[in-house]
Design an enzyme around this catalytic site. Structure first.
Site, PDB file in Angstrom:
ATOM      1  N   VAL A   1       7.669   2.653  -0.839  1.00  0.00           N
ATOM      2  CA  VAL A   1       6.520   2.733  -0.807  1.00  0.00           C
ATOM      3  C   VAL A   1       6.213   3.771  -1.953  1.00  0.00           C
ATOM      4  O   VAL A   1       6.613   5.344  -1.433  1.00  0.00           O
ATOM      5  CB  VAL A   1       6.365   4.060   0.794  1.00  0.00           C
ATOM      6  CG1 VAL A   1       4.818   4.307   0.442  1.00  0.00           C
ATOM      7  CG2 VAL A   1       6.250   3.472   2.153  1.00  0.00           C
TER       8      VAL A   1
ATOM      9  N   GLU B   1      -2.851  -9.151  -9.297  1.00  0.00           N
ATOM     10  CA  GLU B   1      -2.141 -10.261  -9.200  1.00  0.00           C
ATOM     11  C   GLU B   1      -2.961 -11.424  -9.519  1.00  0.00           C
ATOM     12  O   GLU B   1      -4.174 -11.306  -9.036  1.00  0.00           O
ATOM     13  CB  GLU B   1      -1.158 -10.707  -7.966  1.00  0.00           C
ATOM     14  CG  GLU B   1      -0.721  -9.019  -7.600  1.00  0.00           C
ATOM     15  CD  GLU B   1       0.753  -9.719  -8.201  1.00  0.00           C
ATOM     16  OE1 GLU B   1       1.231 -10.372  -8.511  1.00  0.00           O
ATOM     17  OE2 GLU B   1       1.714  -8.125  -8.524  1.00  0.00           O
TER      18      GLU B   1
ATOM     19  N   ASP C   1      -0.734  -4.642   1.896  1.00  0.00           N
ATOM     20  CA  ASP C   1       0.072  -3.927   0.945  1.00  0.00           C
ATOM     21  C   ASP C   1       0.059  -2.727   1.392  1.00  0.00           C
ATOM     22  O   ASP C   1       1.215  -1.490   2.252  1.00  0.00           O
ATOM     23  CB  ASP C   1      -0.607  -4.299  -0.327  1.00  0.00           C
ATOM     24  CG  ASP C   1       0.815  -3.276  -1.152  1.00  0.00           C
ATOM     25  OD1 ASP C   1       2.202  -3.685  -1.092  1.00  0.00           O
ATOM     26  OD2 ASP C   1       0.508  -2.037  -1.488  1.00  0.00           O
TER      27      ASP C   1
ATOM     28  N   LYS D   1       2.854  -0.045   3.779  1.00  0.00           N
ATOM     29  CA  LYS D   1       2.891   1.248   3.407  1.00  0.00           C
ATOM     30  C   LYS D   1       2.594   2.554   4.557  1.00  0.00           C
ATOM     31  O   LYS D   1       3.571   3.579   4.819  1.00  0.00           O
ATOM     32  CB  LYS D   1       2.389   1.630   2.294  1.00  0.00           C
ATOM     33  CG  LYS D   1       3.136   0.665   1.066  1.00  0.00           C
ATOM     34  CD  LYS D   1       2.533   0.796  -0.156  1.00  0.00           C
ATOM     35  CE  LYS D   1       2.729  -0.142  -1.114  1.00  0.00           C
ATOM     36  NZ  LYS D   1       1.309  -0.630  -2.673  1.00  0.00           N
TER      37      LYS D   1
HETATM   38  N1  HSE Z   1       0.657  -4.170  -5.307  1.00  0.00           N
HETATM   39  C1  HSE Z   1       0.924  -2.765  -4.927  1.00  0.00           C
HETATM   40  C2  HSE Z   1      -0.440  -2.499  -5.475  1.00  0.00           C
HETATM   41  C3  HSE Z   1       2.280  -2.360  -6.191  1.00  0.00           C
HETATM   42  O1  HSE Z   1      -0.969  -2.966  -6.739  1.00  0.00           O
HETATM   43  O2  HSE Z   1      -0.103  -0.736  -5.693  1.00  0.00           O
HETATM   44  C4  HSE Z   1       3.752  -3.082  -5.209  1.00  0.00           C
HETATM   45  O3  HSE Z   1       3.053  -2.358  -3.018  1.00  0.00           O
END
Ligand code: HSE
Length: 451
Positions: free
Chosen positions: A150, A208, A219, A223
């Site tokens: 996290v 990404e 994501d 968290k």
């Molecule tokens: N891809 C995530 C972000 C980082 O953009 O914060 C990894 O959890």
């Protein structure tokens, strides 16, 4: 005053007097991308420092990568593609930096069942399978540490499960995804559309190639599940988290937020909700929110993360820093590694899962929220009354109403008081059906008091 060389030597003599050097703590590293390679580099280059901090050498016993031939920069004798064999070998700690549910889940269960401690950054796995992993750790007496899962470098897991273990946390709210924060911050400063900004973020390497997990809020939802589980001593999984991404946030929403002194952020919000009868539940959600410019989270720009915690005793706490990247995430992994090594050397273990409260997770429709609604309406007598009637029908109370005339239409900006989210959504649906409403310009939840 700095200790003298003689004093340090004396101390060293006394520490080693009468006992053999402790056996090395052997570490299996699974995955060697941006974070793993930084972990391997620091463990190798700063081996003496880690040995001193942990109390014994922390030795890399093997590094599992998919294609060993693709890693000429790593010590070749440590590389293997046989993860099962490495996990089952005589290692003490398995550091998992591969990500995804399977086969990571199977590897970690194998490790934990065999009494090997685990350090992982795998948020998706923890958000789905934390109970199963924790139970395996409890049975064998191993540690399960996941500070890096996290918000990268920001200490959050340790403060929630250790420092605040004696407090009653009421709220954890934060920016836990750097990609979406970068996009929303850029939209705020340029006024550009979501798609233009996402394209620019991808070109600059801030998003990404497949940004779905970030922009659709998956994501952040993983968290949020981890944070809520820790904060409320309750098992919360990713599927319990209400989730909206930023794909529906337009330039009109960002402009509407500015008009009322706010900015748009994608927030993970974990709240303890107390009903009038005193019963408690938890609300865990991820969605775009308008927050006042004066709010602690409003100034967190670019790809930074920040998490705001409220607790009965501690009051308000704010954690800020880098939520991703090789070195910041490796910092969290290595901190866990040192802790777990110390636990093993001391013959104990760190904190186990704390889920005794078992609070129900509140459905989003029953969760109290507040809305901002921006409308273009006909400018003639009775229009405001018609709109106000819809709010009244759904038992939604208004906090503020602002009107600006523009030729034959008026722009109306309404901010509500808290009401069940389902009532607010039904209100918006009904308002959109009114003849006097020309356009629903922006609808978004708000957090924080108006300044
Ligand atoms: N891809 C995530 C972000 C980082 O953009 O914060 C990894 O959890």
């Amino acid at each position: 005053m700095a200790p003298s060389a003689d004093h340090a030597a004396d101390l060293g003599d006394r520490r080693s007097a009468g006992r053999a050097d402790p056996a090395p703590i052997r570490v299996a590293l699974l995955g060697c991308g941006t974070v793993g390679s930084e972990v391997a580099r620091l463990l190798t280059e700063e081996a003496d420092e880690f040995a001193a901090r942990a109390g014994a050498p922390v030795e890399l016993a093997g590094i599992a990568v998919r294609r060993p031939d693709k890693h000429p920069e790593l010590p070749q004798e440590l590389l293997t593609s046989d993860v099962e064999a490495l996990v089952s070998s005589d290692v003490d700690i398995v550091v998992e930096l591969v990500g995804g549910i399977e086969p990571a889940r199977t590897w970690l269960l194998t490790a934990l069942r065999a009494g090997k401690s685990v350090v992982t950054a795998n948020k998706a796995l923890l958000a789905e399978h934390s109970p199963e992993l924790s139970e395996a750790a409890d049975v064998s007496g191993a540690d399960l540490y996941y500070e890096a899962a996290v918000a990268g470098a920001i200490p959050l897991v340790r403060p929630l499960r250790e420092s605040l273990a004696g407090d009653r946390i009421t709220r954890v709210m934060g920016i836990v995804n750097g990609t979406t924060n970068y996009i929303l911050s850029a939209m705020d400063s340029t006024g550009a559309s979501y798609s233009e900004t996402l394209e620019e973020a991808s070109n600059l390497g801030y998003a990404e190639a497949d940004p779905t997990a970030d922009v659709d809020g998956y994501d952040a939802a993983s968290k949020a599940a981890i944070l809520a589980s820790l904060a409320f001593h309750t098992r919360v999984s990713a599927s319990d988290v209400y989730r909206e991404g930023i794909g529906s946030v337009g330039a009109a929403d960002v402009a509407a937020a500015k008009m009322i002194g706010r900015t748009v952020k994608l927030l993970a919000i974990c709240e303890r909700v107390t009903d009038p009868d005193g019963s408690e539940s938890v609300s865990v959600r991820v969605h775009p929110v308008m927050i006042p410019h004066s709010h602690q989270l409003a100034g967190v720009g670019g790809a930074f993360n920040a998490v705001y915690v409220e607790a009965d005793g501690a009051g308000e706490l704010m954690f800020f820093g880098q939520g991703a990247g090789g070195a910041p995430t490796a910092s969290a992994v290595l901190g866990d590694l040192v802790d777990v090594a110390r636990n093993r050397l001391g013959g104990g273990r760190g904190p186990r899962e704390s889920a005794h409260a078992g609070l129900p997770v509140r459905p989003m429709g029953d969760t109290p929220t507040r809305y901002h609604i921006s409308l273009q309406v006909a400018d003639r007598p009775g229009v405001l009354a018609q709109i106000a009637q819809v709010f009244a029908k759904h038992d939604v109370s208004l906090a503020s109403v602002r009107q600006r005339d523009k030729h034959s239409t008026a722009s109306l900006v309404v901010v509500t008081h808290a009401a069940p989210d389902s009532a607010l959504r039904a209100t918006v649906d009904d308002i959109g059906e009114l003849d006097v409403v020309h356009e629903v310009v922006s609808v978004m939840r708000v957090e924080g008091e108006d300044s």
